[in-house]
Enzyme design. Structure first.
Site, PDB file in Angstrom:
ATOM      1  N   TYR A  70      15.842  28.988  11.445  1.00 44.62           N
ATOM      2  CA  TYR A  70      14.720  29.496  11.901  1.00 44.62           C
ATOM      3  C   TYR A  70      14.228  29.539  13.719  1.00 44.62           C
ATOM      4  CZ  TYR A  70      13.058  30.247   7.283  1.00 44.62           C
ATOM      5  OH  TYR A  70      12.806  30.724   5.860  1.00 44.62           O
ATOM      6  N   LYS A  84       0.680  -1.075   0.058  1.00 47.68           N
ATOM      7  CA  LYS A  84      -0.115   0.035   0.095  1.00 47.68           C
ATOM      8  C   LYS A  84       0.819   1.232   0.165  1.00 47.68           C
ATOM      9  CE  LYS A  84      -0.492  -0.368   5.186  1.00 47.68           C
ATOM     10  NZ  LYS A  84      -1.728  -0.419   6.215  1.00 47.68           N
TER      11      LYS A  84
END
Length: 376
Positions: free
Chosen positions: A271, A44
């Site tokens: 950041y 999957k």
């Protein structure tokens, strides 16, 4: 020139992992003299990010392949797979049934609506089916009270020529961390499906690799297991590593350093300056960020290797870049290779643990913009 990042898919390692599962099943069944269960190789989410076509090549020794998406099942056929294919969520619309018939797909039946669509379908080709019991996962499947009648409806569809083989299945909620809960689900499954004919499938990766559960599992030629994440080199257990099972990474995410700079003591990196340099240090910038599928929530200390030397992530992951500590790798410079996870680097499970997630998520999340390299 393309951006210096890639995801290498290791076909030989994927094949090796299936061999390890087969060996584990043979070892578990040898004392009783019964044949090992058949294997549905679960593929999957585009084979957990490894691409369907690569998985078809690697898992050709499995007896069947299982997935969710109808288009991915058709890709399996296009890639040359002629064996059984099972759709783990079954079908969603009445028109899907003709496609299942055309490509010879096995369907899971988990709800009354699917039975009704089958009853209204004109038929033409008998579809093989697995009727799913909700034995405690509380996700898909008929309830304990509804299952006998649902299975009987499936048998009527079998007599009408719309279904071929009709089997029984369930899914374990805690095979990776609680044997008692799993044994309770097994007892529930045995109690509700006792005496019913057809193939049986109950085991996911964790249950397939659990020797303690072997004595309680169904046996015989109609027993199928459904290994998934372990085939790709990740462990389904938090306390047992992939190495402990002899598994190999099926994917390696790697990128190059595109900048190296000196950072003074007390300066922040990235950041928010979530990492402040405790001393003067060299920092490398790697051409990989959360837009490539690397987890944004990975923080300082997440393992990474540069030029084969283990080091750590520093600060916050950016969209396209991340920073690494080059203190252990004084010779590293622009162009040096960083392995984010996989062969030659930390395992995907180590990175996932540091980021507070699972290896499943990381390998499925590698973005389409990352070039794939196929290595036999």
């Amino acid at each position: 020139m393309p951006r210096p990042i890639s995801a290498t898919i290791h076909i030989a390692s994927l094949r090796h992992n299936l061999d390890m599962v087969i060996q584990s099943l043979n070892n578990a069944t040898a004392p009783s003299g019964v044949k090992r269960p058949h294997i549905w190789a679960v593929m999957k989410a585009n084979a957990y990010g490894h691409d369907i076509e690569n998985a078809v090549r690697a898992f050709s020794a499995a007896e069947g392949m299982a997935m969710l998406d109808l288009k991915e099942a058709i890709r399996c056929r296009a890639a040359g797979w002629t064996g059984p294919i099972m759709l783990l969520e079954g079908f969603f619309q009445p028109e899907d049934l003709d496609v299942l018939a055309e490509f010879g797909l096995t369907t899971v039946i988990h709800c009354h609506e699917q039975l009704k669509m089958l009853e209204q379908w004109k038929g033409g080709v008998a579809l093989n089916a697995m009727v799913k019991l909700n034995s405690g996962m509380n996700r898909l499947g008929f309830s304990v009270d509804d299952y006998p009648a649902a299975f009987e409806r499936a048998q009527r569809l079998q007599k009408a020529g719309k279904l071929g083989t009709v089997g029984r299945m369930t899914h374990f909620a805690r095979a990776d961390d609680n044997i008692d809960a799993t044994l309770e689900q097994i007892r529930c499954f045995d109690r509700i499906t006792d005496g019913l004919p057809g193939p049986v499938s109950v085991c996911n990766s964790a249950a397939t690799l659990s020797p303690d559960l072997g004595a309680y599992m169904p046996s015989g030629p109609d027993h199928w297991v459904r290994p998934g994440i372990c085939l790709y080199g990740s462990s389904p257990f938090a306390d047992i590593s992939a190495d402990d099972f002899g598994l190999q990474p099926g994917m390696t995410l790697a990128a190059e350093l595109i900048s190296v700079r000196g950072v003074k003591q007390g300066e922040g990196i990235g950041y928010g300056h979530t990492y402040i340099a405790e001393q003067a240090m060299r920092v490398g910038v790697v051409a990989c960020g959360y837009a490539d599928g690397y987890p944004r929530h990975a923080g300082t200390g997440t393992p990474i290797t540069v030029n084969g030397v283990r080091t750590r992530l520093l600060g916050r992951v950016s969209m396209d870049m991340l920073a690494v500590d080059l203190t252990p790798v004084p010779a590293a410079g622009v162009g040096s290779q960083a392995v984010l996870f996989g062969q030659g680097g930390p395992s995907v499970d180590e990175v996932a643990a540091a980021a507070g997630t699972l290896g499943y998520e990381l390998i499925c999340a590698v973005a389409p913009r990352v070039p794939r390299i196929i290595q036999d």
